[in-house]
Design an enzyme around this catalytic site. Sequence first.
Site, mmCIF file in Angstrom:
data_model
loop_
_atom_site.group_PDB
_atom_site.id
_atom_site.type_symbol
_atom_site.label_atom_id
_atom_site.label_comp_id
_atom_site.label_asym_id
_atom_site.label_seq_id
_atom_site.Cartn_x
_atom_site.Cartn_y
_atom_site.Cartn_z
ATOM 1 N N ASP A 132 -3.271 4.518 -1.894
ATOM 2 C CA ASP A 132 -4.206 5.037 -0.880
ATOM 3 C C ASP A 132 -4.150 6.565 -0.844
ATOM 4 O O ASP A 132 -3.557 7.150 0.054
ATOM 5 C CB ASP A 132 -3.819 4.426 0.479
ATOM 6 C CG ASP A 132 -4.832 4.713 1.571
ATOM 7 O OD1 ASP A 132 -5.969 5.117 1.249
ATOM 8 O OD2 ASP A 132 -4.484 4.525 2.748
ATOM 9 N N LYS A 160 0.854 -1.192 0.000
ATOM 10 C CA LYS A 160 0.000 0.000 0.000
ATOM 11 C C LYS A 160 0.887 1.238 0.000
ATOM 12 O O LYS A 160 1.679 1.441 0.914
ATOM 13 C CB LYS A 160 -0.926 0.020 1.219
ATOM 14 C CG LYS A 160 -1.913 1.188 1.172
ATOM 15 C CD LYS A 160 -2.912 1.136 2.297
ATOM 16 C CE LYS A 160 -2.425 1.760 3.562
ATOM 17 N NZ LYS A 160 -2.238 3.227 3.520
ATOM 18 N N ARG A 187 2.261 -0.799 11.100
ATOM 19 C CA ARG A 187 3.180 -0.853 12.244
ATOM 20 C C ARG A 187 3.168 -2.192 12.972
ATOM 21 O O ARG A 187 4.156 -2.548 13.607
ATOM 22 C CB ARG A 187 2.882 0.316 13.187
ATOM 23 C CG ARG A 187 3.334 1.634 12.585
ATOM 24 C CD ARG A 187 2.733 2.830 13.253
ATOM 25 N NE ARG A 187 1.305 2.951 12.970
ATOM 26 C CZ ARG A 187 0.557 3.974 13.350
ATOM 27 N NH1 ARG A 187 1.105 4.953 14.061
ATOM 28 N NH2 ARG A 187 -0.725 4.037 13.050
ATOM 29 N N THR A 227 -10.195 4.797 10.663
ATOM 30 C CA THR A 227 -10.041 3.974 11.870
ATOM 31 C C THR A 227 -9.381 4.746 13.016
ATOM 32 O O THR A 227 -9.351 4.269 14.137
ATOM 33 C CB THR A 227 -9.219 2.702 11.565
ATOM 34 O OG1 THR A 227 -8.141 3.054 10.713
ATOM 35 C CG2 THR A 227 -10.061 1.651 10.889
ATOM 36 N N ASP A 242 -12.575 15.598 -3.466
ATOM 37 C CA ASP A 242 -12.515 16.871 -4.192
ATOM 38 C C ASP A 242 -13.778 16.984 -5.034
ATOM 39 O O ASP A 242 -14.700 16.176 -4.873
ATOM 40 C CB ASP A 242 -11.236 16.887 -5.063
ATOM 41 C CG ASP A 242 -10.676 18.292 -5.239
ATOM 42 O OD1 ASP A 242 -11.464 19.201 -5.582
ATOM 43 O OD2 ASP A 242 -9.463 18.472 -5.054
ATOM 44 N N ILE A 243 -13.810 17.920 -5.962
ATOM 45 C CA ILE A 243 -14.972 18.005 -6.848
ATOM 46 C C ILE A 243 -14.896 16.839 -7.846
ATOM 47 O O ILE A 243 -13.802 16.335 -8.124
ATOM 48 C CB ILE A 243 -15.042 19.367 -7.597
ATOM 49 C CG1 ILE A 243 -13.785 19.585 -8.440
ATOM 50 C CG2 ILE A 243 -15.257 20.502 -6.608
ATOM 51 C CD1 ILE A 243 -13.894 20.778 -9.383
ATOM 52 N N LYS A 245 -6.929 8.537 -0.903
ATOM 53 C CA LYS A 245 -8.132 9.056 -0.228
ATOM 54 C C LYS A 245 -8.623 10.347 -0.893
ATOM 55 O O LYS A 245 -8.700 11.408 -0.277
ATOM 56 C CB LYS A 245 -7.855 9.293 1.257
ATOM 57 C CG LYS A 245 -7.460 8.033 2.006
ATOM 58 C CD LYS A 245 -7.445 8.282 3.512
ATOM 59 C CE LYS A 245 -7.085 7.042 4.296
ATOM 60 N NZ LYS A 245 -5.673 6.625 4.140
HETATM 61 O O1 C5P Z 1 0.484 1.301 10.904
HETATM 62 P P1 C5P Z 1 -1.002 1.036 10.723
HETATM 63 O O2 C5P Z 1 -1.344 -0.421 10.656
HETATM 64 O O3 C5P Z 1 -1.839 1.808 11.728
HETATM 65 O O4 C5P Z 1 -1.300 1.637 9.273
HETATM 66 C C1 C5P Z 1 -2.601 1.737 8.785
HETATM 67 C C2 C5P Z 1 -2.563 2.260 7.381
HETATM 68 O O5 C5P Z 1 -3.878 2.226 6.856
HETATM 69 C C3 C5P Z 1 -2.075 3.700 7.244
HETATM 70 O O6 C5P Z 1 -1.330 3.775 6.034
HETATM 71 C C4 C5P Z 1 -3.341 4.516 7.123
HETATM 72 O O7 C5P Z 1 -3.188 5.651 6.308
HETATM 73 C C5 C5P Z 1 -4.299 3.525 6.467
HETATM 74 N N1 C5P Z 1 -5.731 3.707 6.725
HETATM 75 C C6 C5P Z 1 -6.270 3.699 8.004
HETATM 76 N N2 C5P Z 1 -7.628 3.882 8.180
HETATM 77 C C7 C5P Z 1 -8.414 4.054 7.116
HETATM 78 C C8 C5P Z 1 -7.885 4.030 5.817
HETATM 79 C C9 C5P Z 1 -6.524 3.849 5.653
HETATM 80 O O8 C5P Z 1 -5.542 3.522 8.987
HETATM 81 N N3 C5P Z 1 -9.744 4.172 7.279
#
Ligand code: C5P
Length: 231
Positions: free
Chosen positions: A68, A41, A206, A125, A73-74, A70
């Site tokens: 990713d 990702k 992580r 999240t 925008d218009i 996200k």
């Molecule tokens: O390190 P960790 O497991 O928290 O990373 C989560 C990844 O998922 C990050 O790159 C974050 O931008 C992405 N993400 C998220 N929640 C969302 C969509 C994407 O944590 N709803």
Amino acid sequence: MSGLRARTPGGVRVFLALDFENLREARAELRRLGGARCGVKVGLELFTAAGPAAVKGFRKDGWRVFLDLKLHDIPRTIERAAAAAAALGADLLTVHAAAGPDGVAAAVAGVKATRTRILAVTVLTSQGGDVGAEAERRAREAVGAGAHGLICSVDEASRIRRAVGPGALIVTPGIRFAEGAVHDQKRVATPDRAGREGSDAMVLGRAVFGAPDPTVALRKAQKLFNMGLKS
Ligand code: C5P
């Protein structure tokens, strides 16, 4: 839940979040993982730093790439950005469901007739609270507008699966081992719970790259997820 799985790009169940400063570091971290069957990702940090080379390079090396960005925008801007992402060869691309049905439909129009599939982000999240109803509403709306799948927390995955049916891809970030640190995430869940609740693929950041041995952590997450799938 086990029978209701949507097909992920390449059948991968894990996308590794390459939240690193540059491509060199991202590649070095990936090299620490022995022969893992997963996708990568590329998020805002790496894409801002390394640009299209990140997506093209990983695709060329045979990885499935989840871009990713996200988008929010218009509609015209979303459509053109989505078309540009598709031209890079991204397998998955995110748009915020909060951009509304016109925004989601624009993203879908932008990737038409390409390999790229659009996932709508329901509620981040890192946001806490009782977001289930809002996440479900956005999920229904996004799928109604043509989204191929959704990003949601494991907490909402089974509710959203029931609402949108078996065809939509459900990808869940916010994954942590039971004994692991939560960091800035609020709605976290274990890999086995992700599998049980109807997730098609997990995003692991992580929990893997912050582990003393990332290969062991990744294998453990995959094993737990598969156990969850079967239960
Ligand atoms: O390190 P960790 O497991 O928290 O990373 C989560 C990844 O998922 C990050 O790159 C974050 O931008 C992405 N993400 C998220 N929640 C969302 C969509 C994407 O944590 N709803």
